[in-house]
Design an enzyme around this catalytic site. Structure first.
Site, PDB file in Angstrom:
ATOM      1  N   LYS B 266      28.897 -14.116 -11.391  1.00  0.00           N
ATOM      2  CA  LYS B 266      29.928 -13.361 -10.681  1.00  0.00           C
ATOM      3  C   LYS B 266      29.974 -13.795  -9.209  1.00  0.00           C
ATOM      4  CE  LYS B 266      31.334 -10.485 -13.973  1.00  0.00           C
ATOM      5  NZ  LYS B 266      31.023  -9.057 -14.001  1.00  0.00           N
ATOM      6  N   ASP B 397      15.767  -0.652 -15.113  1.00  0.00           N
ATOM      7  CA  ASP B 397      17.222  -0.678 -15.070  1.00  0.00           C
ATOM      8  C   ASP B 397      17.806  -0.330 -16.438  1.00  0.00           C
ATOM      9  OD1 ASP B 397      19.604  -1.572 -13.399  1.00  0.00           O
ATOM     10  OD2 ASP B 397      19.849  -2.815 -15.204  1.00  0.00           O
ATOM     11  N   ASN B 398      18.753   0.572 -16.459  1.00  0.00           N
ATOM     12  CA  ASN B 398      19.485   0.895 -17.701  1.00  0.00           C
ATOM     13  C   ASN B 398      18.608   1.106 -18.929  1.00  0.00           C
ATOM     14  OD1 ASN B 398      22.065   1.039 -16.790  1.00  0.00           O
ATOM     15  ND2 ASN B 398      22.671  -1.011 -17.459  1.00  0.00           N
ATOM     16  N   GLU B 426      16.079   4.537 -14.476  1.00  0.00           N
ATOM     17  CA  GLU B 426      17.431   4.493 -13.923  1.00  0.00           C
ATOM     18  C   GLU B 426      18.419   4.715 -15.048  1.00  0.00           C
ATOM     19  OE1 GLU B 426      19.965   1.958 -14.430  1.00  0.00           O
ATOM     20  OE2 GLU B 426      21.244   2.146 -12.673  1.00  0.00           O
TER      21      GLU B 426
END
Lengths: 679, 679
Positions: B266, B397-398, B426
């Site tokens: 990205k 994370d996640n 998280e």
């Protein structure tokens, strides 16, 4: 980071691909350790949290079965939001039912959910092929013919459209892929490879309607003759049946009917020594001629009992017997099974006592005996004997002084043979113990109602009884009096207090009872000041009752029981809601059926001496009343009809006329001015 | 009614003589299925209902042990009334502890209870003999020497006195029989033949203090150089340590430090395609040079990391790493373990998506892979690798997109080797999922605080978090912002809103964090109107931060962290109580230690634009304030000291000066007129 075979085996998780979680299954008592209670025809509404990681779609089913060895029936659960799911099943047979919850991450539903939101043509095409593969899997799980064939065709159609030289329009793919009728068929053949079933199997004890709603009349057959010089008999009792029927009761309950111990027999008014001819306490069970499976000869024979049971049934009455698992000193078990009784250090049998109090006419059974197995079987045999003779309702005396494990075992055993048996738990003891006994299987339980008098006490107590999880297993049975308890309120409150107390019992509780005729004949003299024992109690002597007395409350009680029959709201403990009324001497509550087609509002003046008035506030939302609408309140006690407006209305009760209103709410009035008066 | 042998055997109850019941053991999460959480040195207070039938005396013990294979330690439980019992044990080692409850009907205590109430001489004599027998049994259970001998002597003495030609006076018998010192010894050797242990063994995960109280500073090491043209390094980060230390944080948390995928990288501001030189998102883990166990070479080497960890520790800071279990398209696992990734119907690897949204730079792991065991071990290996290099705090994370069973397994596995490891979950997702992840073992959890702005929302949410059983396993960690979330309140509320939000986080929650320097430098420009993404986010580019800026909130944050260190009440989530204040724009709450020696009252003006004032009501009883007493409130934010009187006091906050009071209550004022002023 490569995994050695040994490490792989050491993971200790059976299948890591089971991604769904099931939590908070309700109803549940102690995580499923104990059964919930329902009656025939009830819908058991079950909820659970079922969810998974990520965004995949979960499906879940309520599994239910009629017995531990019956096949499971699966019912699709509906999402309520916030990962909570619900479904229900109807219990249409007596006995023990089971239920649990099964959930899984559903690949087909997950695919379908995503497919509906895809936009790009290429994306749709690739996803359609994935969907075709999932549908083909469903086809394989279905029978080859019928639904299997149909799904196979659907899979082919979707795959062909996707592969059709990229020619199929997005709309066509979407229409085929999201076909609702065929999706419903695919969902009947889910992929359960990674399904999870909740850890516990939950149980429901299903009883007959009378377990939930009953009106008990306790009666000493010894006093049935109407003549204190002649011991009443079962035959004499027949003459009382129309009277008890007219009052509207459905259970006729007798104290123990067995031979009464002669050794250490108590005299009148609980005197330590009986005089000649004294009849003794029926709870001192057993004498030379027999124990718990014998009938006191003064009452009649087994044939007389059979006849009475039949005659009672003709009057809509079911006979309940009192089972008191304790022995008089001359009970045959003392000789036959000395190991069942504890010995004192001097070798004598340990009598019942709570030092310094002694109950030397009663020998308790020792539930810590080495011979407990044989004793349990003998005690079960007592129930079995009377059940074999047609008795299906047992009021159990002092169960809180016998081992918990025994009750769980014996009630389950008896229900296996007689699923229509009802057990009323007489335990006025510590709250945890009363709840435990209810969990163990008793159908109904005595309560503290007998001593809850003030508005605060009644509100607090019945609110507590209505809370989960207690409401799932504890069915209260409210008694304003018993042969052991003439509460202070009845000693001093006069006729208005008798009316108030029986009206509270009959309307707060779907199960209630009175000890009569002492109750309806307003018997209120206590043996001792400050005590709760009746003077000249039938526990120790014969009494003659004049059931035709002009001041009898029989008519008032008949009215209450008629109202209970006419109003389904009064036949269940669900749907009780206390209402605000701005007078500490008045209590008000509504009982409503779940569909609000039957709403009864009761108002009771707790002050037996003075007129009390107040403004009562209904909860309009909960009762389905729109704003300032008018509605009729029909008071069955006074016969008056009140026209009420909106939430706040005025009520006034004169205890000399009637301390209670039992009002049925009637809505949709056509001509409301017909009722524009106020009692 | 005699019992046949077969029937006796069919009873199916192991020992009917076990008469005690144990119910409602607390704390317990899902009936013991999950562990409660505590930190080193905590007392675990355990309660249970323990009771039996009848009137016998029950004794019960809390059993606790340091690990599943350690010996049980028994602690006598104390009755609280109503058959509830309590005891506690202190957890003074990290790891998993266990506890349960054991209860029994105690013959000796029951005897003693009755004996004390006996009156008649003959009765006393016989009872004394029973007691002597029970004491002799205790003697047999004790070692023959020492206590056994002493008890044997006592038994003989009591028996002799009872047999002493009936000569011993009641007083003598009573004195011997009720000897307290020797009774205490007998009670150390109870008759446990019919004891019951609760069905479940309950678990406690004991972590270090930081699991309960921590202040996190999230920082992108890529921006550590202060120059957007030069990628920051671990070495550059060292220069930030004094700054972060001065602000009072104790955890320095870095986003993923691994090589970043090049395929589908990205660009700035989340552009679909990266321009040349764009650094990409650290959460797109893995490239040709390595995956989750490699370090992005721009940041430095493993040695540099080791050095940074050491230097951070010198500044009172512990490094936390972000573990994001997902792969960029060029992560080495794609080739090494293709089975760990799901394929689309066209054979390509399934990227992360939530149709119609696509995250084509991220490949999720397939937790339904056949090869799940090897994958779990590899994922565990990621944590193990970094733990092996000195990292003990993992921000995950996640986690809500990975299988629950994996988390339960991996956290237990890691704790077995590193009991000091802390895991922050998280997961901004559905409430049940967040709670489940906490139950599975995460030390701390992200919360909805980020989006709870109004007084009603904050009160409701933190009240819910404080309720049982959630408070036993869910430790909230409050973040006013994260790299992903610039909430609307911060976009438009200006400096007062930044102050209010960080003060709320730091005082409502013992664990809190900020993403800096974006936070203290008041970064508030969003990428899109109505969105929550930062403009020019560090997720996709390097930033240069001026930590010396005059308008920085670093000083204010330092003050908050100092207050957290000085006030034990702020170091725990227990003891939070919202206070009534008659202004909807103001929220007030007290935090207090259990012994009330430290009480902090916080008042926040939630309106960033106007002065707000109101009357605040303290709960005098709960805070140990007597009636109209005066006490000092020392506001650490303004430096003001207020003299308050009684329950109701006036507060006013000007957001341009400070939107918050954090006031320590100081009682026992000697000269109260010294403080007779108002701000």
């Amino acid at each position: 980071m490569t995994a050695a075979g040994a490490e792989v085996r050491a993971i200790g998780v059976a299948d890591g691909r089971v991604r769904v979680a099931i939590e908070n299954v309700a109803p549940a008592v102690d995580g499923g350790r104990f059964a919930i209670k329902r009656v025939m025809g009830d819908a058991v509404v079950v909820e659970a949290d079922c969810f998974t990681d990520g965004h995949d779609i979960v499906a879940c089913q309520l599994l239910s079965r009629r017995a531990a060895d019956a096949p499971w029936l699966a019912t699709t659960m509906t999402p309520l939001g916030n990962d909570r799911w619900r479904a229900s099943f109807v219990v249409d047979a007596l006995g023990e039912w089971q239920y649990t919850v099964r959930a899984w991450v559903d690949p087909f539903l997950s695919w379908r959910h995503d497919f509906a939101r895809r936009i790009e043509a290429d994306d749709l095409r690739i996803a359609a092929l994935s969907g075709a593969a999932l549908i083909e899997q469903a086809a394989q799980r279905a029978a080859p013919a019928g639904e299997g064939e149909l799904l196979h065709g659907w899979s082919n159609e979707l795959a062909q459209a996707a592969n059709d030289a990229r020619g199929a329009a997005a709309g066509v793919l979407r229409r085929i892929g999201l076909d609702e009728a065929r999706a419903a068929i695919a969902m009947r053949h889910p992929d359960l490879r990674h399904a999870l079933t909740a850890d516990a199997v939950y149980r429901v004890t299903v009883e007959r309607e009378r377990a939930r709603c009953s009106a008990w009349y306790e009666f000493f057959p010894r006093s049935a003759s109407g003549d204190v010089t002649r011991h009443g008999t079962f035959a004499d009792c027949e003459a009382w049946l129309p009277y008890v029927q007219r009052m509207g009761f459905d259970v006729l309950y007798f104290p123990p009917i067995h031979p009464i111990g002669r050794a250490r027999r108590k005299g009148r008014n609980n005197a330590l020594d009986a005089a000649a001819g004294d009849v003794g306490s029926p709870w001192a069970v057993g004498a030379a001629e027999g124990g718990h499976d014998a009938i006191l000869s003064d009452l009649g024979t087994l044939d007389d009992l059979h006849r009475l049971i039949r005659r009672a049934a003709e009057h809509g009455l079911e006979l309940a017997l009192d089972i008191a698992l304790q022995c008089a000193p001359d009970h045959p078990w003392l000789n036959a099974h000395p190991a069942w009784f504890r010995k004192r250090a001097d070798g004598s049998v340990q009598y019942a006592e709570n030092p310094p109090k002694k109950y030397q006419d009663i020998y308790p059974l020792d539930f810590e005996t080495e011979d407990w197995r044989a004793m349990w079987l003998a005690l079960a045999g007592v129930f079995e004997y009377w059940a074999g003779h047609g008795v299906r309702i047992f009021r159990v005396d002092n169960p809180h002084t016998k081992a918990f494990a025994f009750w769980e075992w014996v009630i389950a055993r008896l229900r296996a043979s007689w699923p229509d048996a009802i057990f009323l738990c007489e335990a006025f003891t510590r709250p945890r113990v009363m709840h435990r006994l209810a969990k163990l299987g008793f159908s109904q339980s005595y309560t503290y109602f007998t001593w809850r008098n003030s508005k605060h006490e009644l509100t607090q107590y019945f609110t507590e009884l209505g809370r989960a999880p207690g409401r799932e297993y504890f069915r209260p049975n409210a008694w304003p009096n018993t042969p052991d308890i003439l509460p202070a309120a009845l000693q001093f409150g006069g006729r208005p207090m008798f009316m108030a107390r029986v009206a509270l019992a009959a309307t707060l509780c779907a199960n209630f009872g009175i000890y009569g005729p002492a109750f309806e004949l307003l018997e209120h003299a206590a043996l001792r000041e400050g005590g709760e024992e009746y003077l000249d109690s039938e526990k120790f002597e014969l009494r003659a009752w004049d059931r035709e007395r002009a001041d009898s409350l029989a008519g008032f009680i008949a009215l209450l029981n008629r109202l209970r029959r006419e109003n389904p709201a009064l036949q269940s403990d669900a749907g009780l809601r206390f209402l605000d009324i701005d007078n500490e001497q008045m209590i008000a509550y509504a009982k409503a059926t779940a569909d609000l087609t039957n709403i009864v509002v009761c108002v009771v003046n707790l002050d037996p001496h003075h007129v009390q008035s107040g403004w009562l506030t209904l909860d309009a939302a909960a009762l389905g009343l729109a704003g300032e609408q008018s509605y009729q309140m029909a008071d069955a006690i006074s016969g008056a009809h009140f026209l009420w407006h909106g939430e706040r209305n005025f009520v006034s009760l004169d205890p000399r006329r009637s301390p209670v209103h039992v009002m049925r709410m009637r809505r949709h009035l056509k001509r409301e001015h017909d009722f524009d008066y106020f009692a």
